[in-house]
Design a protein around this motif. Structure first.
Motif, PDB file in Angstrom:
ATOM      1  N   TYR A 128       2.748  10.140  13.596  1.00 27.45           N
ATOM      2  CA  TYR A 128       3.226   8.881  13.057  1.00 27.45           C
ATOM      3  C   TYR A 128       3.415   8.996  11.547  1.00 27.45           C
ATOM      4  CZ  TYR A 128       2.331   6.466  17.451  1.00 27.45           C
ATOM      5  OH  TYR A 128       2.375   6.052  18.759  1.00 27.45           O
ATOM      6  N   LYS A 129       4.388   8.274  11.071  1.00 31.94           N
ATOM      7  CA  LYS A 129       4.634   8.156   9.643  1.00 31.94           C
ATOM      8  C   LYS A 129       4.653   6.676   9.310  1.00 31.94           C
ATOM      9  CE  LYS A 129       9.641   8.195  10.406  1.00 31.94           C
ATOM     10  NZ  LYS A 129      10.924   8.864  10.124  1.00 31.94           N
ATOM     11  N   THR A 130       4.683   6.347   8.051  1.00 31.32           N
ATOM     12  CA  THR A 130       4.766   4.935   7.665  1.00 31.32           C
ATOM     13  C   THR A 130       6.063   4.676   6.930  1.00 31.32           C
ATOM     14  OG1 THR A 130       3.586   5.340   5.594  1.00 31.32           O
ATOM     15  CG2 THR A 130       2.268   4.662   7.496  1.00 31.32           C
ATOM     16  N   ILE A 131       6.641   3.534   7.219  1.00 32.61           N
ATOM     17  CA  ILE A 131       7.798   3.075   6.469  1.00 32.61           C
ATOM     18  C   ILE A 131       7.395   1.769   5.787  1.00 32.61           C
ATOM     19  CG2 ILE A 131       9.455   4.166   8.008  1.00 32.61           C
ATOM     20  CD1 ILE A 131       9.964   1.435   9.250  1.00 32.61           C
ATOM     21  N   THR A 132       7.983   1.512   4.650  1.00 28.40           N
ATOM     22  CA  THR A 132       7.614   0.327   3.870  1.00 28.40           C
ATOM     23  C   THR A 132       8.679  -0.750   4.029  1.00 28.40           C
ATOM     24  OG1 THR A 132       6.440   1.704   2.263  1.00 28.40           O
ATOM     25  CG2 THR A 132       7.023  -0.525   1.587  1.00 28.40           C
ATOM     26  N   LEU A 133       8.241  -1.937   4.414  1.00 31.38           N
ATOM     27  CA  LEU A 133       9.145  -3.067   4.604  1.00 31.38           C
ATOM     28  C   LEU A 133       8.790  -4.182   3.630  1.00 31.38           C
ATOM     29  CD1 LEU A 133       9.186  -3.363   8.517  1.00 31.38           C
ATOM     30  CD2 LEU A 133      10.793  -2.126   7.053  1.00 31.38           C
ATOM     31  N   ASP A 134       9.807  -4.916   3.226  1.00 27.47           N
ATOM     32  CA  ASP A 134       9.562  -6.127   2.456  1.00 27.47           C
ATOM     33  C   ASP A 134       8.929  -7.171   3.376  1.00 27.47           C
ATOM     34  OD1 ASP A 134      10.701  -5.095   0.134  1.00 27.47           O
ATOM     35  OD2 ASP A 134      12.716  -5.755   0.711  1.00 27.47           O
ATOM     36  N   ASN A 135       7.968  -7.887   2.868  1.00 27.61           N
ATOM     37  CA  ASN A 135       7.350  -8.917   3.694  1.00 27.61           C
ATOM     38  C   ASN A 135       8.337 -10.007   4.094  1.00 27.61           C
ATOM     39  OD1 ASN A 135       4.964  -7.578   3.710  1.00 27.61           O
ATOM     40  ND2 ASN A 135       3.820  -9.057   2.479  1.00 27.61           N
ATOM     41  N   ALA A 136       9.405 -10.133   3.333  1.00 26.24           N
ATOM     42  CA  ALA A 136      10.443 -11.107   3.698  1.00 26.24           C
ATOM     43  C   ALA A 136      11.125 -10.738   5.008  1.00 26.24           C
ATOM     44  CB  ALA A 136      11.481 -11.200   2.581  1.00 26.24           C
ATOM     45  N   ASP A 137      10.980  -9.474   5.435  1.00 24.88           N
ATOM     46  CA  ASP A 137      11.597  -9.036   6.680  1.00 24.88           C
ATOM     47  C   ASP A 137      10.921  -9.618   7.911  1.00 24.88           C
ATOM     48  OD1 ASP A 137      13.487  -7.552   5.345  1.00 24.88           O
ATOM     49  OD2 ASP A 137      12.340  -5.691   5.413  1.00 24.88           O
ATOM     50  N   VAL A 138       9.788 -10.281   7.748  1.00 27.15           N
ATOM     51  CA  VAL A 138       9.157 -10.928   8.908  1.00 27.15           C
ATOM     52  C   VAL A 138      10.054 -12.037   9.451  1.00 27.15           C
ATOM     53  CG1 VAL A 138       6.802 -10.438   8.137  1.00 27.15           C
ATOM     54  CG2 VAL A 138       7.865 -12.618   7.520  1.00 27.15           C
ATOM     55  N   HIS A 139      11.026 -12.470   8.663  1.00 24.72           N
ATOM     56  CA  HIS A 139      11.930 -13.536   9.099  1.00 24.72           C
ATOM     57  C   HIS A 139      13.187 -13.002   9.776  1.00 24.72           C
ATOM     58  CE1 HIS A 139       9.334 -16.114   6.807  1.00 24.72           C
ATOM     59  NE2 HIS A 139       9.619 -15.496   5.675  1.00 24.72           N
ATOM     60  N   LYS A 140      13.216 -11.685  10.055  1.00 29.60           N
ATOM     61  CA  LYS A 140      14.399 -11.078  10.652  1.00 29.60           C
ATOM     62  C   LYS A 140      14.040 -10.415  11.979  1.00 29.60           C
ATOM     63  CE  LYS A 140      16.186  -9.847   6.055  1.00 29.60           C
ATOM     64  NZ  LYS A 140      16.595  -8.712   5.190  1.00 29.60           N
ATOM     65  N   GLY A 141      15.008 -10.421  12.910  1.00 33.59           N
ATOM     66  CA  GLY A 141      14.812  -9.709  14.156  1.00 33.59           C
ATOM     67  C   GLY A 141      15.010 -10.584  15.378  1.00 33.59           C
ATOM     68  N   ASP A 142      15.078  -9.934  16.538  1.00 34.93           N
ATOM     69  CA  ASP A 142      15.349 -10.640  17.792  1.00 34.93           C
ATOM     70  C   ASP A 142      14.148 -11.412  18.320  1.00 34.93           C
ATOM     71  OD1 ASP A 142      17.944  -9.656  17.829  1.00 34.93           O
ATOM     72  OD2 ASP A 142      17.376  -7.845  18.932  1.00 34.93           O
ATOM     73  N   LEU A 143      12.960 -11.206  17.747  1.00 33.81           N
ATOM     74  CA  LEU A 143      11.763 -11.858  18.262  1.00 33.81           C
ATOM     75  C   LEU A 143      11.215 -12.934  17.327  1.00 33.81           C
ATOM     76  CD1 LEU A 143       9.931  -8.749  19.745  1.00 33.81           C
ATOM     77  CD2 LEU A 143      11.006 -10.601  21.019  1.00 33.81           C
ATOM     78  N   ILE A 144      11.975 -13.343  16.347  1.00 36.97           N
ATOM     79  CA  ILE A 144      11.478 -14.384  15.445  1.00 36.97           C
ATOM     80  C   ILE A 144      11.310 -15.698  16.216  1.00 36.97           C
ATOM     81  CG2 ILE A 144      12.387 -13.363  13.324  1.00 36.97           C
ATOM     82  CD1 ILE A 144      14.740 -15.307  13.512  1.00 36.97           C
TER      83      ILE A 144
END
Length: 389
Positions: A128-144
Protein backbone atom coordinates in the motif's frame (compact mmCIF):
# COMPACT_ATOMS: atom_id res chain seq x y z
CA UNK A 1 -43.39 14.53 -6.30
CA UNK A 2 -41.39 13.69 -3.21
CA UNK A 3 -37.82 14.95 -3.39
CA UNK A 4 -34.76 13.68 -1.63
CA UNK A 5 -35.34 15.35 1.72
CA UNK A 6 -34.92 13.64 5.06
CA UNK A 7 -36.73 14.83 8.09
CA UNK A 8 -34.36 12.99 10.32
CA UNK A 9 -31.02 11.28 9.76
CA UNK A 10 -30.28 7.62 9.88
CA UNK A 11 -28.52 6.52 12.09
CA UNK A 12 -6.36 -4.07 7.14
CA UNK A 13 -6.80 -5.94 7.21
CA UNK A 14 -8.67 -9.14 7.46
CA UNK A 15 -11.53 -9.03 4.88
CA UNK A 16 -14.95 -10.26 5.68
CA UNK A 17 -17.14 -11.86 2.98
CA UNK A 18 -20.59 -10.63 1.97
CA UNK A 19 -22.27 -12.77 -0.73
CA UNK A 20 -24.42 -11.02 -3.34
CA UNK A 21 -27.58 -12.14 -1.64
CA UNK A 22 -26.08 -11.73 1.79
CA UNK A 23 -27.88 -11.69 5.13
CA UNK A 24 -29.99 -8.90 6.40
CA UNK A 25 -28.08 -8.58 9.62
CA UNK A 26 -24.46 -7.62 9.47
CA UNK A 27 -23.43 -9.43 12.73
CA UNK A 28 -24.19 -12.76 10.97
CA UNK A 29 -21.37 -12.08 8.48
CA UNK A 30 -18.65 -10.93 10.85
CA UNK A 31 -16.30 -13.82 11.57
CA UNK A 32 -13.90 -13.75 14.50
CA UNK A 33 -10.34 -12.83 13.67
CA UNK A 34 -7.60 -15.16 14.80
CA UNK A 35 -3.88 -15.23 14.33
CA UNK A 36 -2.29 -18.66 14.41
CA UNK A 37 1.47 -19.22 14.48
CA UNK A 38 2.62 -22.65 13.42
CA UNK A 39 5.33 -24.41 15.54
CA UNK A 40 8.18 -26.30 13.80
CA UNK A 41 9.42 -29.65 15.14
CA UNK A 42 12.17 -30.15 12.52
CA UNK A 43 14.97 -28.78 14.73
CA UNK A 44 14.51 -31.15 17.69
CA UNK A 45 14.09 -34.16 15.38
CA UNK A 46 17.30 -33.41 13.49
CA UNK A 47 19.19 -32.89 16.74
CA UNK A 48 17.98 -36.23 18.07
CA UNK A 49 19.06 -38.02 14.86
CA UNK A 50 22.50 -36.41 14.95
CA UNK A 51 23.00 -37.32 18.60
CA UNK A 52 21.91 -40.93 17.97
CA UNK A 53 24.38 -41.28 15.07
CA UNK A 54 27.19 -39.87 17.20
CA UNK A 55 26.52 -42.37 19.98
CA UNK A 56 26.34 -45.31 17.52
CA UNK A 57 29.59 -44.34 15.79
CA UNK A 58 31.31 -43.84 19.12
CA UNK A 59 30.29 -47.34 20.24
CA UNK A 60 31.50 -48.86 16.94
CA UNK A 61 34.82 -47.04 17.18
CA UNK A 62 35.32 -48.16 20.76
CA UNK A 63 34.50 -51.77 19.85
CA UNK A 64 36.96 -51.75 16.91
CA UNK A 65 39.62 -50.16 19.08
CA UNK A 66 39.24 -52.80 21.72
CA UNK A 67 39.35 -55.60 19.08
CA UNK A 68 42.51 -54.15 17.48
CA UNK A 69 40.88 -53.49 14.10
CA UNK A 70 41.28 -49.73 14.37
CA UNK A 71 44.70 -48.04 14.14
CA UNK A 72 44.97 -44.63 15.69
CA UNK A 73 46.90 -41.87 13.87
CA UNK A 74 50.01 -40.10 15.19
CA UNK A 75 48.84 -38.61 18.48
CA UNK A 76 47.36 -41.38 20.53
CA UNK A 77 44.28 -40.54 22.45
CA UNK A 78 40.67 -41.36 22.51
CA UNK A 79 39.21 -37.88 22.72
CA UNK A 80 40.58 -36.56 19.41
CA UNK A 81 39.31 -39.63 17.59
CA UNK A 82 35.87 -39.30 19.03
CA UNK A 83 35.89 -35.63 18.16
CA UNK A 84 36.99 -36.39 14.61
CA UNK A 85 34.31 -38.98 14.24
CA UNK A 86 31.80 -36.53 15.57
CA UNK A 87 32.76 -33.87 13.02
CA UNK A 88 32.52 -36.33 10.13
CA UNK A 89 29.17 -37.58 11.29
CA UNK A 90 27.97 -34.04 11.77
CA UNK A 91 28.99 -33.08 8.25
CA UNK A 92 27.23 -36.11 6.78
CA UNK A 93 24.12 -35.35 8.74
CA UNK A 94 24.09 -31.72 7.65
CA UNK A 95 24.32 -32.82 4.03
CA UNK A 96 21.42 -35.25 4.38
CA UNK A 97 19.11 -33.33 6.70
CA UNK A 98 20.15 -29.75 7.32
CA UNK A 99 21.28 -28.59 3.90
CA UNK A 100 17.77 -28.01 2.50
CA UNK A 101 16.85 -25.83 5.50
CA UNK A 102 20.17 -23.97 5.27
CA UNK A 103 19.65 -23.32 1.59
CA UNK A 104 16.19 -21.89 2.16
CA UNK A 105 17.46 -19.63 4.88
CA UNK A 106 20.11 -18.16 2.61
CA UNK A 107 17.54 -17.02 0.06
CA UNK A 108 16.41 -13.43 0.81
CA UNK A 109 12.80 -13.48 1.91
CA UNK A 110 12.30 -10.10 0.25
CA UNK A 111 13.48 -11.33 -3.13
CA UNK A 112 10.05 -10.99 -4.87
CA UNK A 113 9.90 -7.33 -3.81
CA UNK A 114 13.25 -6.68 -5.52
CA UNK A 115 11.86 -7.84 -8.86
CA UNK A 116 9.17 -5.37 -10.04
CA UNK A 117 8.58 -7.46 -13.15
CA UNK A 118 7.18 -10.33 -11.08
CA UNK A 119 3.38 -10.23 -11.16
CA UNK A 120 1.49 -10.69 -7.91
CA UNK A 121 -1.44 -13.13 -7.82
CA UNK A 122 -4.64 -11.61 -9.15
CA UNK A 123 -6.58 -9.75 -6.50
CA UNK A 124 -3.70 -9.52 -4.04
CA UNK A 125 -2.15 -6.19 -3.09
CA UNK A 126 1.65 -6.24 -3.19
CA UNK A 127 1.64 -3.30 -0.80
CA UNK A 128 0.00 0.00 0.00
CA UNK A 129 0.99 3.58 -0.63
CA UNK A 130 -0.61 6.81 0.48
CA UNK A 131 -2.05 9.54 -1.65
CA UNK A 132 -2.87 12.98 -0.29
CA UNK A 133 -6.33 14.44 -0.83
CA UNK A 134 -7.77 17.82 -0.01
CA UNK A 135 -10.33 17.53 2.74
CA UNK A 136 -12.69 19.44 0.48
CA UNK A 137 -12.81 16.28 -1.65
CA UNK A 138 -15.12 14.67 0.90
CA UNK A 139 -17.87 16.54 -0.96
CA UNK A 140 -17.13 14.75 -4.25
CA UNK A 141 -17.97 11.29 -5.54
CA UNK A 142 -20.79 8.87 -6.28
CA UNK A 143 -21.40 8.08 -2.60
CA UNK A 144 -21.91 11.56 -1.18
CA UNK A 145 -24.92 11.80 1.11
CA UNK A 146 -27.12 14.83 0.47
CA UNK A 147 -30.17 15.35 2.66
CA UNK A 148 -31.62 17.99 4.96
CA UNK A 149 -28.59 17.67 7.27
CA UNK A 150 -25.89 17.70 4.59
CA UNK A 151 -25.99 20.36 1.91
CA UNK A 152 -24.47 19.82 -1.50
CA UNK A 153 -21.15 21.60 -2.03
CA UNK A 154 -21.49 23.07 -5.51
CA UNK A 155 -18.24 22.85 -7.51
CA UNK A 156 -16.95 25.72 -9.57
CA UNK A 157 -17.80 23.75 -12.70
CA UNK A 158 -20.62 21.22 -12.71
CA UNK A 159 -19.84 17.68 -13.85
CA UNK A 160 -22.94 16.89 -15.90
CA UNK A 161 -23.81 16.35 -19.55
CA UNK A 162 -27.11 16.51 -21.40
CA UNK A 163 -28.92 13.21 -21.85
CA UNK A 164 -30.36 14.29 -25.18
CA UNK A 165 -27.87 13.51 -27.94
CA UNK A 166 -26.09 10.95 -25.73
CA UNK A 167 -28.94 8.51 -25.05
CA UNK A 168 -29.99 5.39 -26.89
CA UNK A 169 -33.44 4.78 -28.37
CA UNK A 170 -34.75 2.64 -25.52
CA UNK A 171 -36.38 5.49 -23.54
CA UNK A 172 -37.75 9.00 -23.77
CA UNK A 173 -37.16 12.40 -22.14
CA UNK A 174 -39.54 14.97 -20.74
CA UNK A 175 -37.25 17.72 -22.08
CA UNK A 176 -34.04 17.92 -24.05
CA UNK A 177 -32.41 19.94 -21.27
CA UNK A 178 -32.09 17.11 -18.74
CA UNK A 179 -28.57 16.48 -17.43
CA UNK A 180 -26.79 13.83 -15.34
CA UNK A 181 -23.18 12.94 -14.60
CA UNK A 182 -21.34 10.95 -17.31
CA UNK A 183 -21.14 7.75 -15.26
CA UNK A 184 -24.82 8.03 -14.38
CA UNK A 185 -25.71 8.40 -18.05
CA UNK A 186 -23.70 5.32 -19.05
CA UNK A 187 -25.47 3.24 -16.43
CA UNK A 188 -28.86 4.73 -17.36
CA UNK A 189 -28.39 3.81 -21.02
CA UNK A 190 -27.41 0.25 -20.10
CA UNK A 191 -30.36 -0.22 -17.73
CA UNK A 192 -32.94 1.19 -20.13
CA UNK A 193 -31.65 -0.91 -23.02
CA UNK A 194 -31.89 -4.04 -20.87
CA UNK A 195 -35.46 -3.11 -19.88
CA UNK A 196 -36.48 -2.60 -23.50
CA UNK A 197 -34.81 -5.83 -24.62
CA UNK A 198 -36.50 -7.91 -21.92
CA UNK A 199 -39.97 -6.35 -22.00
CA UNK A 200 -40.26 -4.97 -25.51
CA UNK A 201 -41.44 -1.66 -24.02
CA UNK A 202 -40.00 1.74 -24.98
CA UNK A 203 -42.40 4.04 -23.17
CA UNK A 204 -40.40 4.83 -20.02
CA UNK A 205 -39.21 8.43 -19.83
CA UNK A 206 -36.84 10.44 -17.64
CA UNK A 207 -38.79 13.35 -16.24
CA UNK A 208 -36.39 14.94 -13.71
CA UNK A 209 -32.63 14.89 -13.33
CA UNK A 210 -30.00 17.52 -12.41
CA UNK A 211 -31.23 20.77 -10.90
CA UNK A 212 -29.22 23.91 -10.32
CA UNK A 213 -29.55 25.89 -7.10
CA UNK A 214 -31.67 28.45 -8.95
CA UNK A 215 -34.01 25.80 -10.37
CA UNK A 216 -34.55 24.23 -6.97
CA UNK A 217 -35.21 27.64 -5.43
CA UNK A 218 -37.76 28.42 -8.13
CA UNK A 219 -39.59 25.14 -7.52
CA UNK A 220 -39.53 25.61 -3.77
CA UNK A 221 -40.73 29.21 -3.86
CA UNK A 222 -43.55 28.31 -6.25
CA UNK A 223 -44.67 25.55 -3.88
CA UNK A 224 -44.59 27.92 -0.93
CA UNK A 225 -46.67 30.48 -2.85
CA UNK A 226 -49.24 27.88 -3.87
CA UNK A 227 -49.52 25.68 -0.76
CA UNK A 228 -47.59 27.32 2.06
CA UNK A 229 -44.24 26.77 3.77
CA UNK A 230 -45.18 23.59 5.63
CA UNK A 231 -46.41 21.90 2.48
CA UNK A 232 -43.28 22.91 0.59
CA UNK A 233 -41.04 21.45 3.31
CA UNK A 234 -43.01 18.21 3.16
CA UNK A 235 -42.69 17.66 -0.58
CA UNK A 236 -39.55 19.50 -1.66
CA UNK A 237 -36.00 19.71 -0.38
CA UNK A 238 -34.86 23.20 0.44
CA UNK A 239 -32.50 24.76 -2.12
CA UNK A 240 -28.96 23.47 -1.62
CA UNK A 241 -30.12 20.29 0.13
CA UNK A 242 -31.59 18.46 -2.86
CA UNK A 243 -30.04 15.24 -4.14
CA UNK A 244 -30.88 16.45 -7.65
CA UNK A 245 -27.98 18.89 -7.34
CA UNK A 246 -25.54 15.95 -7.52
CA UNK A 247 -26.37 14.84 -11.07
CA UNK A 248 -26.41 11.23 -9.87
CA UNK A 249 -30.18 10.79 -9.68
CA UNK A 250 -33.27 10.99 -11.85
CA UNK A 251 -37.00 10.24 -11.79
CA UNK A 252 -38.68 7.82 -14.18
CA UNK A 253 -42.26 7.75 -15.44
CA UNK A 254 -44.34 6.15 -18.18
CA UNK A 255 -45.50 8.00 -21.28
CA UNK A 256 -47.70 5.86 -23.52
CA UNK A 257 -48.26 6.11 -27.25
CA UNK A 258 -51.69 7.50 -26.45
CA UNK A 259 -50.01 10.53 -24.91
CA UNK A 260 -50.85 9.64 -21.30
CA UNK A 261 -48.31 10.01 -18.50
CA UNK A 262 -48.16 7.76 -15.45
CA UNK A 263 -46.00 7.32 -12.41
CA UNK A 264 -43.55 4.43 -12.77
CA UNK A 265 -45.74 2.31 -10.50
CA UNK A 266 -48.91 3.49 -12.25
CA UNK A 267 -48.91 0.48 -14.58
CA UNK A 268 -48.19 -3.03 -13.34
CA UNK A 269 -44.78 -4.53 -14.13
CA UNK A 270 -42.72 -1.40 -14.63
CA UNK A 271 -41.67 -0.50 -11.09
CA UNK A 272 -41.28 -4.19 -10.29
CA UNK A 273 -38.69 -4.70 -13.04
CA UNK A 274 -36.61 -1.71 -11.97
CA UNK A 275 -36.81 -2.67 -8.31
CA UNK A 276 -35.49 -6.14 -9.13
CA UNK A 277 -32.80 -5.13 -11.63
CA UNK A 278 -31.58 -1.58 -11.04
CA UNK A 279 -28.76 -2.59 -8.64
CA UNK A 280 -27.05 -4.60 -11.39
CA UNK A 281 -26.55 -1.30 -13.19
CA UNK A 282 -25.40 0.61 -10.12
CA UNK A 283 -28.70 2.20 -9.04
CA UNK A 284 -30.70 2.06 -5.83
CA UNK A 285 -34.20 3.18 -5.06
CA UNK A 286 -33.16 6.06 -2.88
CA UNK A 287 -36.26 6.15 -0.69
CA UNK A 288 -37.52 2.62 0.07
CA UNK A 289 -40.91 2.29 1.72
CA UNK A 290 -39.51 0.59 4.82
CA UNK A 291 -36.90 3.33 5.41
CA UNK A 292 -39.26 6.29 5.58
CA UNK A 293 -38.46 6.84 9.26
CA UNK A 294 -34.80 7.36 8.29
CA UNK A 295 -35.01 9.07 4.90
CA UNK A 296 -38.08 11.15 5.72
CA UNK A 297 -39.70 10.18 2.40
CA UNK A 298 -42.64 7.78 2.55
CA UNK A 299 -42.61 6.35 -0.98
CA UNK A 300 -40.69 7.25 -4.10
CA UNK A 301 -40.37 4.20 -6.36
CA UNK A 302 -39.47 6.35 -9.34
CA UNK A 303 -36.44 8.11 -7.86
CA UNK A 304 -33.15 6.35 -8.65
CA UNK A 305 -29.69 7.17 -7.34
CA UNK A 306 -26.40 6.04 -8.89
CA UNK A 307 -23.83 4.61 -6.44
CA UNK A 308 -22.12 1.94 -8.58
CA UNK A 309 -22.90 -1.76 -8.86
CA UNK A 310 -20.79 -2.97 -5.95
CA UNK A 311 -22.37 -0.51 -3.52
CA UNK A 312 -25.91 -0.84 -4.90
CA UNK A 313 -25.87 -4.62 -4.55
CA UNK A 314 -24.26 -4.45 -1.11
CA UNK A 315 -26.87 -1.97 0.11
CA UNK A 316 -29.60 -4.33 -1.09
CA UNK A 317 -27.92 -7.40 0.42
CA UNK A 318 -27.62 -5.69 3.80
CA UNK A 319 -31.06 -4.07 3.57
CA UNK A 320 -29.71 -0.55 4.08
CA UNK A 321 -30.64 2.86 2.71
CA UNK A 322 -27.86 5.30 1.86
CA UNK A 323 -27.85 6.96 5.29
CA UNK A 324 -27.43 3.58 7.01
CA UNK A 325 -24.90 2.33 4.47
CA UNK A 326 -22.54 5.28 4.95
CA UNK A 327 -22.71 4.79 8.72
CA UNK A 328 -21.94 1.09 8.27
CA UNK A 329 -18.94 1.68 6.00
CA UNK A 330 -17.34 3.92 8.63
CA UNK A 331 -16.80 0.81 10.75
CA UNK A 332 -14.45 -0.66 8.13
CA UNK A 333 -11.44 1.59 8.54
CA UNK A 334 -8.12 0.88 6.83
CA UNK A 335 -6.54 -0.38 10.06
CA UNK A 336 -9.42 -2.74 10.89
CA UNK A 337 -11.51 -5.25 8.96
CA UNK A 338 -12.31 -4.50 5.33
CA UNK A 339 -15.56 -5.36 3.59
CA UNK A 340 -15.18 -8.02 0.86
CA UNK A 341 -17.99 -8.16 -1.70
CA UNK A 342 -18.70 -10.32 -4.75
CA UNK A 343 -21.20 -8.83 -7.20
CA UNK A 344 -23.79 -10.72 -9.23
CA UNK A 345 -21.46 -10.49 -12.21
CA UNK A 346 -18.74 -12.33 -10.27
CA UNK A 347 -16.43 -9.37 -9.70
CA UNK A 348 -14.76 -9.03 -6.31
CA UNK A 349 -14.23 -5.78 -4.43
CA UNK A 350 -12.72 -4.69 -1.15
CA UNK A 351 -14.12 -1.64 0.62
CA UNK A 352 -12.70 0.39 3.50
CA UNK A 353 -13.03 3.85 5.02
CA UNK A 354 -10.57 6.62 5.82
CA UNK A 355 -11.63 9.42 8.14
CA UNK A 356 -10.57 12.91 7.11
CA UNK A 357 -7.80 14.46 9.19
CA UNK A 358 -8.13 17.53 11.34
CA UNK A 359 -6.05 19.54 8.88
CA UNK A 360 -6.81 20.55 5.31
CA UNK A 361 -5.18 17.41 3.87
CA UNK A 362 -5.73 13.67 4.41
CA UNK A 363 -3.40 10.77 3.55
CA UNK A 364 -5.42 7.88 2.14
CA UNK A 365 -3.84 4.38 1.87
CA UNK A 366 -4.42 2.72 -1.50
CA UNK A 367 -3.08 -0.50 -3.12
CA UNK A 368 0.09 -0.21 -5.19
CA UNK A 369 -0.95 -2.68 -7.89
CA UNK A 370 -4.76 -2.83 -7.96
CA UNK A 371 -7.30 -0.42 -9.47
CA UNK A 372 -9.37 1.57 -7.01
CA UNK A 373 -11.82 4.45 -6.75
CA UNK A 374 -12.37 6.96 -3.96
CA UNK A 375 -15.54 8.82 -3.04
CA UNK A 376 -16.18 11.27 -0.28
CA UNK A 377 -19.26 10.85 1.91
CA UNK A 378 -19.98 14.62 2.04
CA UNK A 379 -19.13 14.91 5.73
CA UNK A 380 -16.50 12.84 7.56
CA UNK A 381 -14.17 11.03 5.18
CA UNK A 382 -13.45 8.86 2.17
CA UNK A 383 -14.66 5.47 0.93
CA UNK A 384 -12.04 3.41 -0.96
CA UNK A 385 -13.31 0.70 -3.31
CA UNK A 386 -10.63 -1.70 -4.58
CA UNK A 387 -11.20 -3.96 -7.58
CA UNK A 388 -9.85 -7.46 -6.82
CA UNK A 389 -10.86 -9.06 -10.13
Amino acid sequence: MNDNRNRRPGGGNMPRKIPPGGPDRLPDIRPAIRRVRRRSFAGPIIAAIVLTLIVILAIIALFMLLSGKLELPGNIGSDPDITSGTEETSNLNETDEVAPDTGAATEPVTEPATEPETEAPAGVATGYKTITLDNADVHKGDLILVNYMYAYAFPEKKNTITIYGNKNASYKLSTSKLEVSPQTLDALNAMMQAFADETGKYDVFVRNAYRSLEEQKSLYDARVAAYGEENAKKYLAQPGYSEHHTGTCFDLGIYTEEGKAYELDGISGYAEWFTANCAKFGFVIRFPDNKASITGVTSDKWHFRYVGQVHAETMNALGLCLEEYIDELRKYTYNSDHLLVTTSSGKKFEIYYQYASGTDKTDVPVPENLPYSISGDNSQGFIVTVSLS
